[in-house]
Design a protein around this motif. Structure first.
Motif, mmCIF file in Angstrom:
data_model
loop_
_atom_site.group_PDB
_atom_site.id
_atom_site.type_symbol
_atom_site.label_atom_id
_atom_site.label_comp_id
_atom_site.label_asym_id
_atom_site.label_seq_id
_atom_site.Cartn_x
_atom_site.Cartn_y
_atom_site.Cartn_z
ATOM 1 N N VAL A 23 3.446 -2.089 6.155
ATOM 2 C CA VAL A 23 4.463 -2.597 5.219
ATOM 3 C C VAL A 23 3.832 -3.501 4.164
ATOM 4 C CG1 VAL A 23 6.579 -3.976 5.030
ATOM 5 C CG2 VAL A 23 6.312 -2.342 6.904
ATOM 6 N N SER A 24 2.830 -4.304 4.567
ATOM 7 C CA SER A 24 2.177 -5.188 3.588
ATOM 8 C C SER A 24 1.488 -4.369 2.495
ATOM 9 C CB SER A 24 1.183 -6.124 4.271
ATOM 10 O OG SER A 24 0.082 -5.406 4.792
ATOM 11 N N HIS A 25 1.010 -3.176 2.834
ATOM 12 C CA HIS A 25 0.360 -2.313 1.841
ATOM 13 C C HIS A 25 1.397 -1.776 0.858
ATOM 14 C CE1 HIS A 25 -3.027 -1.374 4.948
ATOM 15 N NE2 HIS A 25 -2.836 -2.662 4.776
ATOM 16 N N LEU A 26 2.595 -1.509 1.353
ATOM 17 C CA LEU A 26 3.675 -1.067 0.479
ATOM 18 C C LEU A 26 4.071 -2.196 -0.475
ATOM 19 C CD1 LEU A 26 4.967 1.710 0.374
ATOM 20 C CD2 LEU A 26 6.853 0.816 1.718
ATOM 21 N N ASN A 27 4.104 -3.416 0.041
ATOM 22 C CA ASN A 27 4.386 -4.575 -0.818
ATOM 23 C C ASN A 27 3.300 -4.739 -1.871
ATOM 24 O OD1 ASN A 27 6.799 -5.265 0.448
ATOM 25 N ND2 ASN A 27 5.756 -6.507 1.978
ATOM 26 N N LEU A 28 2.059 -4.504 -1.494
ATOM 27 C CA LEU A 28 0.959 -4.559 -2.458
ATOM 28 C C LEU A 28 1.174 -3.517 -3.555
ATOM 29 C CD1 LEU A 28 -1.865 -5.538 -3.369
ATOM 30 C CD2 LEU A 28 -2.835 -3.862 -1.781
ATOM 31 N N ALA A 29 1.586 -2.322 -3.190
ATOM 32 C CA ALA A 29 1.842 -1.266 -4.165
ATOM 33 C C ALA A 29 2.955 -1.678 -5.133
ATOM 34 C CB ALA A 29 2.213 0.036 -3.454
ATOM 35 N N ILE A 30 4.000 -2.288 -4.620
ATOM 36 C CA ILE A 30 5.106 -2.752 -5.470
ATOM 37 C C ILE A 30 4.592 -3.813 -6.441
ATOM 38 C CG2 ILE A 30 7.281 -4.049 -5.478
ATOM 39 C CD1 ILE A 30 7.868 -2.648 -2.731
ATOM 40 N N ASN A 31 3.817 -4.763 -5.943
ATOM 41 C CA ASN A 31 3.287 -5.820 -6.805
ATOM 42 C C ASN A 31 2.338 -5.271 -7.861
ATOM 43 O OD1 ASN A 31 4.741 -7.925 -5.617
ATOM 44 N ND2 ASN A 31 3.199 -8.194 -4.025
ATOM 45 N N LEU A 32 1.493 -4.320 -7.485
ATOM 46 C CA LEU A 32 0.604 -3.678 -8.461
ATOM 47 C C LEU A 32 1.420 -3.004 -9.559
ATOM 48 C CD1 LEU A 32 -2.096 -1.955 -6.218
ATOM 49 C CD2 LEU A 32 -2.437 -3.884 -7.755
ATOM 50 N N THR A 33 2.449 -2.288 -9.156
ATOM 51 C CA THR A 33 3.292 -1.576 -10.111
ATOM 52 C C THR A 33 3.932 -2.549 -11.093
ATOM 53 O OG1 THR A 33 3.724 0.139 -8.471
ATOM 54 C CG2 THR A 33 5.228 0.026 -10.344
ATOM 55 N N LYS A 34 4.469 -3.642 -10.586
ATOM 56 C CA LYS A 34 5.102 -4.646 -11.451
ATOM 57 C C LYS A 34 4.110 -5.246 -12.442
ATOM 58 C CE LYS A 34 8.651 -6.181 -8.174
ATOM 59 N NZ LYS A 34 9.065 -7.306 -7.302
ATOM 60 N N GLU A 35 2.910 -5.567 -11.976
ATOM 61 C CA GLU A 35 1.921 -6.186 -12.854
ATOM 62 C C GLU A 35 1.369 -5.207 -13.883
ATOM 63 O OE1 GLU A 35 -0.979 -8.709 -11.011
ATOM 64 O OE2 GLU A 35 0.531 -9.564 -9.659
ATOM 65 N N ILE A 36 1.183 -3.963 -13.501
ATOM 66 C CA ILE A 36 0.732 -2.947 -14.456
ATOM 67 C C ILE A 36 1.803 -2.738 -15.512
ATOM 68 C CG2 ILE A 36 0.198 -0.485 -14.732
ATOM 69 C CD1 ILE A 36 -1.063 -0.707 -11.840
ATOM 70 N N GLU A 37 3.042 -2.666 -15.082
ATOM 71 C CA GLU A 37 4.158 -2.504 -16.005
ATOM 72 C C GLU A 37 4.210 -3.686 -16.989
ATOM 73 O OE1 GLU A 37 8.924 -1.743 -15.718
ATOM 74 O OE2 GLU A 37 8.054 -3.150 -14.290
ATOM 75 N N ALA A 38 4.103 -4.903 -16.488
ATOM 76 C CA ALA A 38 4.144 -6.087 -17.349
ATOM 77 C C ALA A 38 2.984 -6.077 -18.342
ATOM 78 C CB ALA A 38 4.116 -7.352 -16.496
ATOM 79 N N HIS A 39 1.823 -5.677 -17.886
ATOM 80 C CA HIS A 39 0.640 -5.629 -18.750
ATOM 81 C C HIS A 39 0.823 -4.630 -19.896
ATOM 82 C CE1 HIS A 39 -3.606 -5.752 -19.861
ATOM 83 N NE2 HIS A 39 -3.566 -4.438 -19.907
ATOM 84 N N HIS A 40 1.342 -3.465 -19.556
ATOM 85 C CA HIS A 40 1.479 -2.399 -20.580
ATOM 86 C C HIS A 40 2.755 -2.505 -21.389
ATOM 87 C CE1 HIS A 40 -2.142 -0.148 -19.852
ATOM 88 N NE2 HIS A 40 -1.951 -0.334 -18.556
ATOM 89 N N ALA A 41 3.681 -3.353 -20.973
ATOM 90 C CA ALA A 41 4.910 -3.526 -21.742
ATOM 91 C C ALA A 41 4.738 -4.557 -22.857
ATOM 92 C CB ALA A 41 6.045 -3.950 -20.801
#
Length: 150
Positions: free
Chosen positions: A131-149
């Motif tokens: 589950v912690s790896h899934l949370n890591l994936a969610i956090n990565l997605t949010k940060e990548i999105e913020a970076h490219h937005a």
């Protein structure tokens, strides 16, 4: 016995799906600059970035601890914007006998959805679900999105 499992999360993103897919396929080494709290480095060990069979060494933070995972890029489906990574060494294989991460980006006009799927086989019944790896994936997605937005 419950030793095999699969966890999936879907996250809508505002940046274009092609950008997300290209980052993980051809430029994963850029993730350390985009998400430094999570990804420390991604180094190429064999092959070339974005090619099936290439091997990368990921250093990352999971639940406050620095970990590493060596992964082979097992499959690419350019039409579906899908990448599948199989762990071949690292901390994750101390808990799981088999461990794969699939990243799929679905784009429909201005709508872009990232789906992370973690398929695993535990070494024992006592091993936790990742589950912690899934949370890591969610956090990565949010940060990548913020970076490219930006």
């Amino acid at each position: 016995m419950g030793l095999k499992g699969k966890l999936t999360v879907e996250k809508e993103i505002k940046c274009h799906g092609d950008v997300f897919h290209d980052l993980f396929r051809h430029k994963p080494h850029h993730l350390a600059n985009i998400t430094p709290d999570h990804i420390k480095s991604c180094d190429l060990h064999e092959g070339e970035f974005g090619a099936v069979g290439s091997v990368t060494l990921w250093k990352y933070t999971d639940e406050g601890k620095e970990k590493y995972r060596k992964a082979v890029l097992e499959a690419i489906d350019e039409e579906k914007k899908l990448l599948k990574f199989k762990a071949v060494d690292g901390d994750v294989l101390q808990i799981y006998q088999k461990y794969t991460t699939t990243i799929h980006v679905d784009s429909n006009g201005d709508d872009h959805l990232v789906t992370w799927t973690i398929a695993y086989e535990k070494l024992s019944e006592d091993s936790p679900d990742p589950v912690s790896h899934l949370n890591l994936a969610i956090n990565l997605t949010k940060e990548i999105e913020a970076h490219h937005a930006k």
